[in-house]
Design a protein around this motif. Structure first.
Motif, PDB file in Angstrom:
ATOM      1  N   VAL A 290      -1.830  35.610  17.890  1.00 36.22           N
ATOM      2  CA  VAL A 290      -3.109  35.262  18.524  1.00 36.22           C
ATOM      3  C   VAL A 290      -3.642  36.476  19.279  1.00 36.22           C
ATOM      4  CG1 VAL A 290      -4.234  33.806  20.254  1.00 36.22           C
ATOM      5  CG2 VAL A 290      -2.612  32.797  18.631  1.00 36.22           C
ATOM      6  N   MET A 291      -2.757  37.154  20.029  1.00 34.24           N
ATOM      7  CA  MET A 291      -3.190  38.354  20.754  1.00 34.24           C
ATOM      8  C   MET A 291      -3.752  39.393  19.786  1.00 34.24           C
ATOM      9  SD  MET A 291      -0.590  39.029  23.951  1.00 34.24           S
ATOM     10  CE  MET A 291       0.856  39.318  22.964  1.00 34.24           C
ATOM     11  N   SER A 292      -3.075  39.560  18.671  1.00 38.51           N
ATOM     12  CA  SER A 292      -3.547  40.510  17.665  1.00 38.51           C
ATOM     13  C   SER A 292      -4.912  40.110  17.131  1.00 38.51           C
ATOM     14  CB  SER A 292      -2.527  40.585  16.518  1.00 38.51           C
ATOM     15  OG  SER A 292      -2.983  41.440  15.509  1.00 38.51           O
ATOM     16  N   GLY A 293      -5.090  38.821  16.879  1.00 30.90           N
ATOM     17  CA  GLY A 293      -6.381  38.330  16.399  1.00 30.90           C
ATOM     18  C   GLY A 293      -7.487  38.528  17.417  1.00 30.90           C
ATOM     19  N   VAL A 294      -7.198  38.289  18.684  1.00 29.30           N
ATOM     20  CA  VAL A 294      -8.200  38.457  19.739  1.00 29.30           C
ATOM     21  C   VAL A 294      -8.598  39.925  19.840  1.00 29.30           C
ATOM     22  CG1 VAL A 294      -8.622  38.324  22.237  1.00 29.30           C
ATOM     23  CG2 VAL A 294      -7.524  36.404  21.047  1.00 29.30           C
ATOM     24  N   THR A 295      -7.629  40.830  19.811  1.00 29.23           N
ATOM     25  CA  THR A 295      -7.974  42.254  19.912  1.00 29.23           C
ATOM     26  C   THR A 295      -8.751  42.719  18.689  1.00 29.23           C
ATOM     27  OG1 THR A 295      -5.794  42.943  19.081  1.00 29.23           O
ATOM     28  CG2 THR A 295      -6.075  42.825  21.481  1.00 29.23           C
ATOM     29  N   ASN A 296      -8.387  42.226  17.526  1.00 29.88           N
ATOM     30  CA  ASN A 296      -9.139  42.597  16.315  1.00 29.88           C
ATOM     31  C   ASN A 296     -10.561  42.048  16.355  1.00 29.88           C
ATOM     32  OD1 ASN A 296      -7.063  44.063  15.162  1.00 29.88           O
ATOM     33  ND2 ASN A 296      -6.253  42.320  14.029  1.00 29.88           N
ATOM     34  N   LYS A 297     -10.723  40.811  16.799  1.00 31.10           N
ATOM     35  CA  LYS A 297     -12.064  40.221  16.921  1.00 31.10           C
ATOM     36  C   LYS A 297     -12.881  40.959  17.981  1.00 31.10           C
ATOM     37  CE  LYS A 297     -12.238  36.854  13.948  1.00 31.10           C
ATOM     38  NZ  LYS A 297     -13.195  36.916  12.837  1.00 31.10           N
ATOM     39  N   PHE A 298     -12.228  41.380  19.056  1.00 33.42           N
ATOM     40  CA  PHE A 298     -12.920  42.163  20.080  1.00 33.42           C
ATOM     41  C   PHE A 298     -13.452  43.465  19.477  1.00 33.42           C
ATOM     42  CE2 PHE A 298     -12.351  45.945  22.722  1.00 33.42           C
ATOM     43  CZ  PHE A 298     -13.455  45.795  23.557  1.00 33.42           C
ATOM     44  N   ALA A 299     -12.603  44.172  18.721  1.00 35.04           N
ATOM     45  CA  ALA A 299     -13.032  45.444  18.119  1.00 35.04           C
ATOM     46  C   ALA A 299     -14.213  45.221  17.182  1.00 35.04           C
ATOM     47  CB  ALA A 299     -11.865  46.092  17.377  1.00 35.04           C
ATOM     48  N   LEU A 300     -14.171  44.162  16.402  1.00 39.56           N
ATOM     49  CA  LEU A 300     -15.277  43.824  15.510  1.00 39.56           C
ATOM     50  C   LEU A 300     -16.534  43.525  16.313  1.00 39.56           C
ATOM     51  CD1 LEU A 300     -16.481  43.097  12.735  1.00 39.56           C
ATOM     52  CD2 LEU A 300     -15.557  40.797  13.055  1.00 39.56           C
ATOM     53  N   GLN A 301     -16.403  42.719  17.357  1.00 34.51           N
ATOM     54  CA  GLN A 301     -17.556  42.349  18.185  1.00 34.51           C
ATOM     55  C   GLN A 301     -18.160  43.571  18.866  1.00 34.51           C
ATOM     56  OE1 GLN A 301     -18.653  39.170  18.167  1.00 34.51           O
ATOM     57  NE2 GLN A 301     -20.450  39.788  19.326  1.00 34.51           N
ATOM     58  N   PHE A 302     -17.316  44.467  19.333  1.00 32.62           N
ATOM     59  CA  PHE A 302     -17.829  45.676  19.983  1.00 32.62           C
ATOM     60  C   PHE A 302     -18.621  46.512  18.976  1.00 32.62           C
ATOM     61  CE2 PHE A 302     -17.806  50.026  21.357  1.00 32.62           C
ATOM     62  CZ  PHE A 302     -18.205  49.905  22.683  1.00 32.62           C
ATOM     63  N   GLY A 303     -18.101  46.647  17.767  1.00 32.60           N
ATOM     64  CA  GLY A 303     -18.814  47.386  16.728  1.00 32.60           C
ATOM     65  C   GLY A 303     -20.158  46.757  16.406  1.00 32.60           C
TER      66      GLY A 303
ATOM     67  N   ASN B  78     -11.225  52.003  21.680  1.00 33.80           N
ATOM     68  CA  ASN B  78     -10.607  53.228  21.166  1.00 33.80           C
ATOM     69  C   ASN B  78      -9.096  53.245  21.367  1.00 33.80           C
ATOM     70  OD1 ASN B  78     -13.130  54.110  20.381  1.00 33.80           O
ATOM     71  ND2 ASN B  78     -13.406  55.427  22.168  1.00 33.80           N
ATOM     72  N   ASP B  79      -8.612  52.548  22.406  1.00 39.27           N
ATOM     73  CA  ASP B  79      -7.183  52.533  22.721  1.00 39.27           C
ATOM     74  C   ASP B  79      -6.397  51.481  21.946  1.00 39.27           C
ATOM     75  OD1 ASP B  79      -7.574  54.571  24.539  1.00 39.27           O
ATOM     76  OD2 ASP B  79      -7.501  53.263  26.311  1.00 39.27           O
ATOM     77  N   LEU B  80      -7.080  50.601  21.246  1.00 41.53           N
ATOM     78  CA  LEU B  80      -6.402  49.479  20.586  1.00 41.53           C
ATOM     79  C   LEU B  80      -5.271  49.906  19.665  1.00 41.53           C
ATOM     80  CD1 LEU B  80      -9.245  46.967  19.706  1.00 41.53           C
ATOM     81  CD2 LEU B  80      -7.369  46.645  21.309  1.00 41.53           C
ATOM     82  N   SER B  81      -5.461  50.975  18.937  1.00 35.51           N
ATOM     83  CA  SER B  81      -4.442  51.377  17.971  1.00 35.51           C
ATOM     84  C   SER B  81      -3.243  52.052  18.636  1.00 35.51           C
ATOM     85  CB  SER B  81      -5.040  52.311  16.913  1.00 35.51           C
ATOM     86  OG  SER B  81      -5.518  53.486  17.529  1.00 35.51           O
ATOM     87  N   HIS B  82      -3.296  52.229  19.956  1.00 36.96           N
ATOM     88  CA  HIS B  82      -2.205  52.899  20.671  1.00 36.96           C
ATOM     89  C   HIS B  82      -1.457  51.959  21.611  1.00 36.96           C
ATOM     90  CE1 HIS B  82      -3.894  56.558  19.076  1.00 36.96           C
ATOM     91  NE2 HIS B  82      -5.061  56.235  19.588  1.00 36.96           N
ATOM     92  N   ILE B  83      -1.659  50.671  21.458  1.00 39.55           N
ATOM     93  CA  ILE B  83      -0.987  49.693  22.306  1.00 39.55           C
ATOM     94  C   ILE B  83       0.231  49.165  21.549  1.00 39.55           C
ATOM     95  CG2 ILE B  83      -1.188  47.461  23.474  1.00 39.55           C
ATOM     96  CD1 ILE B  83      -2.828  49.635  24.796  1.00 39.55           C
ATOM     97  N   TYR B  84       1.407  49.482  22.084  1.00 40.11           N
ATOM     98  CA  TYR B  84       2.653  49.061  21.441  1.00 40.11           C
ATOM     99  C   TYR B  84       3.461  48.129  22.339  1.00 40.11           C
ATOM    100  CZ  TYR B  84       1.341  53.152  18.740  1.00 40.11           C
ATOM    101  OH  TYR B  84       0.637  54.067  17.999  1.00 40.11           O
ATOM    102  N   ASP B  85       3.122  48.093  23.608  1.00 41.44           N
ATOM    103  CA  ASP B  85       3.849  47.318  24.598  1.00 41.44           C
ATOM    104  C   ASP B  85       3.240  45.921  24.723  1.00 41.44           C
ATOM    105  OD1 ASP B  85       3.647  46.694  27.845  1.00 41.44           O
ATOM    106  OD2 ASP B  85       5.642  47.286  27.150  1.00 41.44           O
ATOM    107  N   GLY B  86       4.093  44.899  24.688  1.00 42.69           N
ATOM    108  CA  GLY B  86       3.614  43.518  24.763  1.00 42.69           C
ATOM    109  C   GLY B  86       2.873  43.210  26.051  1.00 42.69           C
TER     110      GLY B  86
END
Length: 137
Positions: free
Chosen positions: A27-40, A90-98
């Protein structure tokens, strides 16, 4: 305007995030992906409305430049928050920590989604549906 329609439709999806299990990794992954899409979608919509207004900066291909021009043009945009959102995107692809991912999702739900709503409301009020009959270029 197709960009506005897409923006509004995707915002309706993203707004449902608050009703989901935000501790779930998928779900967290989906929210961050939807956020990136919405920002674009948001900065491209702003680019289109700025072009409609005749703002020269609309010719820029840079989200940062479009956002800066939007801050100067529209009084319903929180400039600092939009720049924060750009950095987050821009930082989304660099988040590895839960824990960092959870903090990001919380920020998306608590601050960014309301700002996306504010953009939609501001454009709706400013253009009262007139602009959204215009075809995208």
């Amino acid at each position: 305007m197709k960009k506005y329609d897409n923006y509004a439709a995707q915002l309706a999806v993203l707004e449902r995030a608050k009703d989901e299990d935000l501790s779930n990794e998928f779900v967290m992954s989906g929210v961050t992906n939807k956020f990136a899409l919405q920002f674009g979608l948001a900065w491209k919509l702003l680019k289109e409305t700025l072009a409609y207004e005749g703002v020269a900066a609309a010719a820029s291909g840079s989200p940062r430049e479009i956002l800066k021009a939007a801050f100067a043009t529209y009084d319903f945009i929180d400039g600092d928050l939009w720049l924060e959102m750009l950095k987050t995107r821009n930082d989304l692809s660099h988040i590895y920590d839960g824990d960092a991912a959870r903090a990001m999702v919380d920020r998306i739900v608590e601050a960014y989604i309301p700002e996306f709503r504010a953009l939609k409301a501001g454009l709706d009020e400013l253009y009262e549906g007139v602009l959204f009959g215009v075809q995208d270029e």
